[in-house]
Design a protein around this motif. Structure first.
Motif, PDB file in Angstrom:
ATOM      1  N   TYR A  11      24.502 -50.158  88.085  1.00 42.03           N
ATOM      2  CA  TYR A  11      24.045 -49.523  86.841  1.00 42.03           C
ATOM      3  C   TYR A  11      23.291 -48.227  87.158  1.00 42.03           C
ATOM      4  O   TYR A  11      23.407 -47.234  86.422  1.00 42.03           O
ATOM      5  CB  TYR A  11      23.151 -50.478  86.060  1.00 42.03           C
ATOM      6  N   ARG A  59      32.753 -44.165  77.898  1.00 47.12           N
ATOM      7  CA  ARG A  59      31.564 -44.486  78.686  1.00 47.12           C
ATOM      8  C   ARG A  59      31.956 -45.203  79.967  1.00 47.12           C
ATOM      9  O   ARG A  59      33.082 -45.708  80.096  1.00 47.12           O
ATOM     10  CB  ARG A  59      30.590 -45.349  77.887  1.00 47.12           C
ATOM     11  N   SER A  75      30.948 -48.330  82.616  1.00 44.89           N
ATOM     12  CA  SER A  75      30.245 -49.610  82.645  1.00 44.89           C
ATOM     13  C   SER A  75      30.844 -50.463  83.756  1.00 44.89           C
ATOM     14  O   SER A  75      31.780 -50.048  84.447  1.00 44.89           O
ATOM     15  CB  SER A  75      30.379 -50.332  81.295  1.00 44.89           C
ATOM     16  N   THR A  76      30.310 -51.652  83.922  1.00 44.28           N
ATOM     17  CA  THR A  76      30.855 -52.578  84.925  1.00 44.28           C
ATOM     18  C   THR A  76      31.810 -53.584  84.288  1.00 44.28           C
ATOM     19  O   THR A  76      32.207 -54.544  84.926  1.00 44.28           O
ATOM     20  CB  THR A  76      29.710 -53.335  85.620  1.00 44.28           C
TER      21      THR A  76
END
Length: 627
Positions: free
Chosen positions: A535, A476, A478-479
């Motif tokens: 996001y 995945r 994400s930050t």
């Protein structure tokens, strides 16, 4: 005694068994008994028999002239018994009263119902408008049926041809054209795509796939509007006087990475990984950024591409040989025997690439054996060999962390198309390439190194970025700087393809802030910590990139089918994946084989090719024997 009453909008005639002030108990001809509220009763009668009333009344109602009834009727509210007496010229019997109720109820344009047996004729102007609407509806129904009949007969009316391309993805389901087409689909029992192809809306499945994709994702075309934007050349940056080369496929035009190497003492090399810097021109939310964000990535397909960034910008920043170009460079000093990283440094500078090397020319000469043999003639050996030695050490170090050797020996294919990309008769060549070939492994290892080191740089300075992680088998974005278990690194970002992938471009802007401002970068970076826009970018990119990859896979599957047909291949070997699912050994095609015996994964089998379906993108095969 019998009764005519209304039940859920329908008239019923049944025999009365008993009655009270508020209700009647009745019995149908079948013997079913029920209770009827007196408010629902129209009238009672003795003759005829209950079960013959409605059939007789319906037959009589068919003979009544509704237009004449409207002319005869009072202009105010009236009872049907009153109109029936005037119409028939005598006190109406039960059949005549019921027939009139049925006739008036069936003509809402002429008569508006006001209650039990109560109606009011429509005013002349309202009646005129209603009759016009009814006539229009009748003509539309006739037109729809005419079009449906033509479609079923294999003819495509011009009115439908004009809108048919939208039927698969964005039909106007209220339009007459769609309703006629949908009726033809139901009548023929065909898939809409197959019917449209048979009607000639598209000449073949290839054009259909391309035009549907473009209409859905690029309705305004794939070009770029004229933008008067200054493209920062980076000519004031320091020049790196080093020897660097790029390695790419023959068809690559977006050269966004190059490598350099300096051999130091005691088995140490200093490797430079140099990445093109379009972020100098594509600042956050400027017009170029908005365009790139809309596309998210370059769309690749056999023989064609739809670029993420305008061609002028790509030419300005692509690391073409002999041109000084701005680059973001990562310099890493490491031991070639262990892969240990001794130090690393990032710089924004200018670089002039000596040559853009092509895999198809270099790969036959740069094999594992020739790279390991100091005496073997290898082009650019002084550059390739130390890079290869460190790449092997870096890969081995990752294998030790992972606990197993990476399984990357699958054959992949380059699609080389000789002809127009929308011509199904164009000649297609499938060029096999091993994923673990030396040049593939070399470039991949240094891109992993750059993405790992730069991910750590962002995390160290508290600058947010878009990371890719894999934990418990789930990949995945994400930050968060989380581990990527599949490649055995503590953190990983996409940052080495900023000319063709938007996430890399976003991360590059963040990296420039970290390189130029160090510990204060989080205050000046385009995206600050907890920026909600990051996001949003992750969500949009994941969805759109998946669609781009699906489209590319569909076209590659199509051209694989065409390759088999162009080469008159009648039987193929394939490898069992599971149950009846196999992968062909000569082309990137996975298919199901009916009647395949139960075999172990990895078993090779020989299949007869029975047919192709270019619409379903499938191949029909029959099992012949185990190999």
């Amino acid at each position: 005694m019998h009764v005519l009453y209304e039940d859920a909008g329908k008239l019923k005639a049944e025999t009365i068994l008993s009655e009270t002030d508020n209700a009647l108990h009745v019995e149908s001809a079948s013997g079913k008994r029920s209770k009827v509220k007196r408010a629902n009763v129209l009238f009672t009668f003795e003759q005829p028999a209950a079960d013959t009333l409605l059939p007789a009344a319906e037959a009589l109602a068919e003979t009544l002239d509704v237009g004449f009834l409207w002319e005869c009727a009072p202009q105010e509210e009236f009872d049907t018994a009153q109109l029936a007496e005037e119409y028939f010229g005598h006190a109406p019997d039960a059949i005549e009263k019921t027939a009139l109720v049925l006739a008036l109820t069936a003509a809402p344009a002429y008569f508006h119902r006001r209650g039990r047996c109560l109606f009011r004729p429509a005013p002349p102007d309202i009646l005129k408008a209603a009759l016009a609407a009814i006539e229009k509806k009748r003509r539309r129904a006739e037109q729809q049926q005419t079009w449906t009949d033509a479609l079923v007969a294999g003819e495509l009316p011009g009115e439908i041809r004009a809108v048919a391309p939208a039927f698969l993805d964005s039909p106007d389901k209220n339009s007459l054209e769609w309703k006629a087409f949908d009726a033809a689909v139901q009548q023929l029992g065909q898939r809409p795509e197959r019917l449209l192809l048979s009607l000639g809306v598209w000449p073949n499945p290839l054009v259909m796939m391309r035009e549907r994709f473009l209409a859905r994702h690029f309705p305004d075309g794939t070009g770029f509007p004229g933008l008067d934007i200054h493209l920062e050349q980076g000519t004031d940056l320091p020049r790196a006087e080093i020897e660097a080369y790029s390695i790419d496929d023959a068809s690559t035009t977006e050269i966004d990475d190059a490598l350099s190497v300096q051999v130091m003492a005691d088995g140490v090399v200093r490797v430079g990984i140099h990445i093109a810097v379009p972020a100098l021109a594509v600042s956050r939310d400027n017009p170029l950024d908005l365009l790139a964000r809309q596309r998210m990535a370059t769309v690749y397909m056999p023989g064609d591409r739809i670029p993420m960034l305008p061609p002028d910008l790509v030419r300005t920043y692509s690391l073409d040989a002999g041109q000084w170009r701005p680059v973001l460079s990562l310099y890493v000093s490491a031991r070639t025997d262990t892969g240990e990283i001794l130090e690393s440094e990032s710089r924004l500078e200018q670089l002039c690439v000596r040559a853009n090397l092509r895999v198809n020319e270099l790969e036959p000469l740069a094999t594992e054996a020739t790279l390991a043999d100091p005496q073997a003639p290898v082009p650019h050996a002084h550059w390739l060999r130390p890079l290869w030695q460190l790449a092997c050490a870096l890969g081995s170090a990752r294998d030790r962390l992972r606990g197993k050797v990476e399984n990357n020996n699958r054959t992949e294919y380059i699609f080389e198309l000789a002809g127009a990309p929308d011509d199904p008769d164009a000649v297609i060549h499938l060029l096999p390439r091993q994923r673990n070939a030396p040049l593939e492994r070399l470039v991949a290892e240094y891109m992993i190194l750059a993405n790992t080191q730069w991910g750590a740089l962002l995390a160290r300075h508290g600058v947010p970025g878009i990371y890719r992680s894999q934990q418990a088998g789930r990949t995945r974005m994400s930050t968060q700087a989380l581990p990527h278990e599949a490649i055995a690194v503590p953190q990983y970002i996409w940052s080495t393809s900023p000319l063709r992938r938007y996430v890399d471009l976003v991360n590059q802007r963040q990296l420039l802030a970290a390189v130029e401002h160090g510990v204060s970068a989080r205050l000046v970076a385009p995206h600050k910590p907890r920026d909600a826009d990051l996001y949003a970018i992750i969500g949009s990119f994941d969805a759109q990139y998946a669609q781009w990859m699906d489209f590319q896979s569909s076209l590659e599957r199509y051209w694989s089918l065409r390759w088999l047909q162009q080469n008159n291949i009648c039987d193929v070997s394939a490898r069992v994946l599971r149950e009846n699912l196999v992968r062909l050994n000569c082309a990137p095609l996975i298919t199901r084989v009916g009647g395949l015996p139960e075999l172990e994964r990895g078993q090779d089998v020989l299949l007869d090719i029975l047919g192709y379906d270019e619409l379903e993108l499938d191949i029909e095969c029959r099992f012949r024997q185990i190999l």
